[in-house]
Structures are given as C-alpha cells and as structure tokens.
Scaffold this motif. Sequence first.
Motif, PDB file in Angstrom:
ATOM      1  N   LEU A 166       9.730   8.630   5.431  1.00  0.00           N
ATOM      2  CA  LEU A 166       9.368   7.767   6.556  1.00  0.00           C
ATOM      3  C   LEU A 166       9.985   6.384   6.381  1.00  0.00           C
ATOM      4  O   LEU A 166      10.501   5.789   7.345  1.00  0.00           O
ATOM      5  N   THR A 167       9.960   5.881   5.164  1.00  0.00           N
ATOM      6  CA  THR A 167      10.581   4.588   4.886  1.00  0.00           C
ATOM      7  C   THR A 167      12.080   4.634   5.131  1.00  0.00           C
ATOM      8  O   THR A 167      12.660   3.700   5.697  1.00  0.00           O
ATOM      9  N   ASP A 168      12.720   5.737   4.736  1.00  0.00           N
ATOM     10  CA  ASP A 168      14.167   5.873   4.942  1.00  0.00           C
ATOM     11  C   ASP A 168      14.529   5.874   6.419  1.00  0.00           C
ATOM     12  O   ASP A 168      15.596   5.376   6.798  1.00  0.00           O
ATOM     13  N   VAL A 169      13.670   6.442   7.245  1.00  0.00           N
ATOM     14  CA  VAL A 169      13.939   6.457   8.683  1.00  0.00           C
ATOM     15  C   VAL A 169      14.031   5.036   9.222  1.00  0.00           C
ATOM     16  O   VAL A 169      14.943   4.698   9.994  1.00  0.00           O
ATOM     17  N   PHE A 170      13.094   4.170   8.811  1.00  0.00           N
ATOM     18  CA  PHE A 170      13.111   2.782   9.282  1.00  0.00           C
ATOM     19  C   PHE A 170      14.273   1.997   8.660  1.00  0.00           C
ATOM     20  O   PHE A 170      14.843   1.115   9.299  1.00  0.00           O
ATOM     21  N   TYR A 214       9.598  -3.780   1.221  1.00  0.00           N
ATOM     22  CA  TYR A 214       8.435  -4.051   0.385  1.00  0.00           C
ATOM     23  C   TYR A 214       7.887  -2.766  -0.223  1.00  0.00           C
ATOM     24  O   TYR A 214       7.453  -2.736  -1.384  1.00  0.00           O
ATOM     25  N   ALA A 215       7.886  -1.696   0.566  1.00  0.00           N
ATOM     26  CA  ALA A 215       7.414  -0.412   0.060  1.00  0.00           C
ATOM     27  C   ALA A 215       8.311   0.095  -1.058  1.00  0.00           C
ATOM     28  O   ALA A 215       7.824   0.633  -2.074  1.00  0.00           O
ATOM     29  N   ARG A 216       9.613  -0.083  -0.913  1.00  0.00           N
ATOM     30  CA  ARG A 216      10.551   0.346  -1.952  1.00  0.00           C
ATOM     31  C   ARG A 216      10.326  -0.419  -3.256  1.00  0.00           C
ATOM     32  O   ARG A 216      10.326   0.164  -4.349  1.00  0.00           O
ATOM     33  N   ALA A 260       0.825  -1.210   0.000  1.00  0.00           N
ATOM     34  CA  ALA A 260       0.000   0.000   0.000  1.00  0.00           C
ATOM     35  C   ALA A 260       0.859   1.260   0.000  1.00  0.00           C
ATOM     36  O   ALA A 260       0.631   2.185  -0.797  1.00  0.00           O
ATOM     37  N   VAL A 261       1.862   1.311   0.863  1.00  0.00           N
ATOM     38  CA  VAL A 261       2.726   2.494   0.940  1.00  0.00           C
ATOM     39  C   VAL A 261       3.462   2.711  -0.379  1.00  0.00           C
ATOM     40  O   VAL A 261       3.531   3.836  -0.895  1.00  0.00           O
ATOM     41  N   GLY A 262       4.014   1.641  -0.951  1.00  0.00           N
ATOM     42  CA  GLY A 262       4.781   1.778  -2.178  1.00  0.00           C
ATOM     43  C   GLY A 262       3.944   2.189  -3.376  1.00  0.00           C
ATOM     44  O   GLY A 262       4.343   3.060  -4.157  1.00  0.00           O
ATOM     45  N   THR A 263       2.776   1.581  -3.538  1.00  0.00           N
ATOM     46  CA  THR A 263       1.935   1.914  -4.692  1.00  0.00           C
ATOM     47  C   THR A 263       1.361   3.327  -4.581  1.00  0.00           C
ATOM     48  O   THR A 263       1.290   4.049  -5.576  1.00  0.00           O
ATOM     49  N   LYS A 320       7.345  11.931  -1.414  1.00  0.00           N
ATOM     50  CA  LYS A 320       8.453  12.379  -0.564  1.00  0.00           C
ATOM     51  C   LYS A 320       8.195  12.059   0.905  1.00  0.00           C
ATOM     52  O   LYS A 320       9.082  11.590   1.622  1.00  0.00           O
ATOM     53  N   THR A 321       6.973  12.296   1.361  1.00  0.00           N
ATOM     54  CA  THR A 321       6.658  12.045   2.771  1.00  0.00           C
ATOM     55  C   THR A 321       6.760  10.570   3.115  1.00  0.00           C
ATOM     56  O   THR A 321       7.394  10.178   4.101  1.00  0.00           O
ATOM     57  N   LEU A 322       6.141   9.723   2.293  1.00  0.00           N
ATOM     58  CA  LEU A 322       6.150   8.287   2.580  1.00  0.00           C
ATOM     59  C   LEU A 322       7.549   7.689   2.435  1.00  0.00           C
ATOM     60  O   LEU A 322       7.947   6.822   3.228  1.00  0.00           O
TER      61      LEU A 322
END
Length: 299
Positions: A137-141, A176-178, A118-121, A132-134
């Motif tokens: 957030l992914t980069d932080v994790f 998975y988001a990436r 969901a986040v990636g799509t 950019k926002t999502l």
Amino acid sequence: MLADFRAWALDDLATSRRQAAWGRRYRIWLALKANPLAMIGLFIIVLCVLLAFLAPLLAPYDPAIQDLENRLARPSADHLLGTDELGRDILSRLLYGGRITLGIVVAVVVMVAPVGLAVGTIAGYFGGWVDKTLMRLTDVFLAFPRLILALAFVAALNPGVQSAILAIALTAWPPYARIARAETLTVRNSEFIEAVAMTGASPWRIILRHVAPLCVPSLVVRVTLDMASIIITAASLGFLGMGAQPPSPEWGAMIATAKRFILDQWWVALSPCIAILLVSLAFNFLGDGLRDVLDPKQD
C-alpha cells in the motif's frame, strides 16, 4: 539558576529518569546550538511563526481592503512592499498568508506523522503478511509524484485549504512509514524487546511503549526536512488554483495573481517568492542540524 540546571542536567550519574531525560534534551540543544546553519534556520522559523501569529497586530492594513487608486504602487513609506493589482497592501497579505501556509504545514505534519509511525512500526514488528500488505500500500502511494497525486485528490474534492491539507496528508505519509519500519526492523529482535515480551507485555504495548519511541528521532528529522516540500506543494496547489481560494492571502495564490506583472511590477511577485524560499531554506537548515544531532550515523 541556569548554572545549577546545567550542572544537574549534565551530571553523568543521573539519579532519576527525569534527570536523564532532561540531560539528553539539554545535550541535544547544546549540539544543535553549535551548528550555525541550524540556529539560523531555527531563528527564521521562530520569527516567521511570531510574525504570522501577530499578524493582526503587525499588519498595517486589512489584507482584503482594496484601493484601486493605488493599485500596483511601488514600495514606499505607506506600503513597504508595495500593493498588488487591486491596491491591497502586500506586506499585510504576506503576514496573513504566513498563517495559512504555516497552518497547512502544521496540520499536515500532525496528521501524517502519527499515521506513518503507526504503519511503519506495525509492519516492521509483525512482519509476514501484515508487513507485505502495508508496504505494498505504501509503494502504491510512493509510485506517484506527490504534487500530481495531490492534484488528483483535490480535483476529486472541492478546491480549498481543507482539501489541500487532506490531499497533501494523503501523499506525505509513505516516507515516514518506510523510516519507522526500517527502525523497527533493527530493534524488534533486540534483547530488551525480548525481555519485555517475556514479562507478558502484548505486542501493541511493546510497539507503543518501546518500539515507537525509538523511531521518533529519525521521524523528527524527516518531518523537519519534509516541511520545505510540504510548503512548496501547498504553494503549488495555491498557484494552480487548487488550494486556498481568492481573496485568501496564501503565498502560492499571491504568486499566481502576480505572474502577469512579473516583468513590469516585479515587487508584486517577489515578496511571496522570497517568503517561500526563506522558510523552505530554514526548514532544510534545521533539518540538517537535527539529523547531525539525532542521527549521528549519517554523514
């Protein structure tokens, strides 16, 4: 009947969407079947799942029953894999421990795969500030090692299986988001997506019905390869006392209690170590095979 199904599924002139879908699935199975390592991995995984599911029937003893008179007994006819420091049958604990370890893996995958998809799509399709926002957030994790971040989450919660599942899930979704975002970026400007948009379909319908299904094959490969990492992370949390708590027969916790006897009573720690190794290796074999079948662009 099998010959009829084979001819029906492999017919190049499919007359329905159902026939085309089953034909694609059957071709994937034939390609996977031609990979010996993938089939070995699939066999080991299916065997481990069956052994864990049938643990109450196959285990010769109750995994929690203590027999101090037979503590640290060597492998024998009575105890095929020996006993631990409390006289508990290691084979029985190994079978029941498979339920916990594989259960953690399934629970984590069920939680993180839809979230990452969901986040990636969404990020890939909408772009702009949403992307950019999502992605930040992914980069932080992604900036923290998975085990360290999982330990931090578990430390903030109460140690246990539920906390371990939640902690691993919170740290496992970014890859998975990436992947989903990268797949979405390659198809969002395609002609068939533009055609669907011209029919009046909303962006959410396009993502759900047309973009997300195209991301699933790559995500399946990543999930399968990532299961080995999830198993090792779960076992590491159990080894450090942050996962399943005694007397639960979780494989990592079994190694933690057996490390004192690894030089003299080697069989106590050897069995859960081999179990973790075999299952992790099996998922890697299967993941490599699925990658070759579902993502032939990669070598």
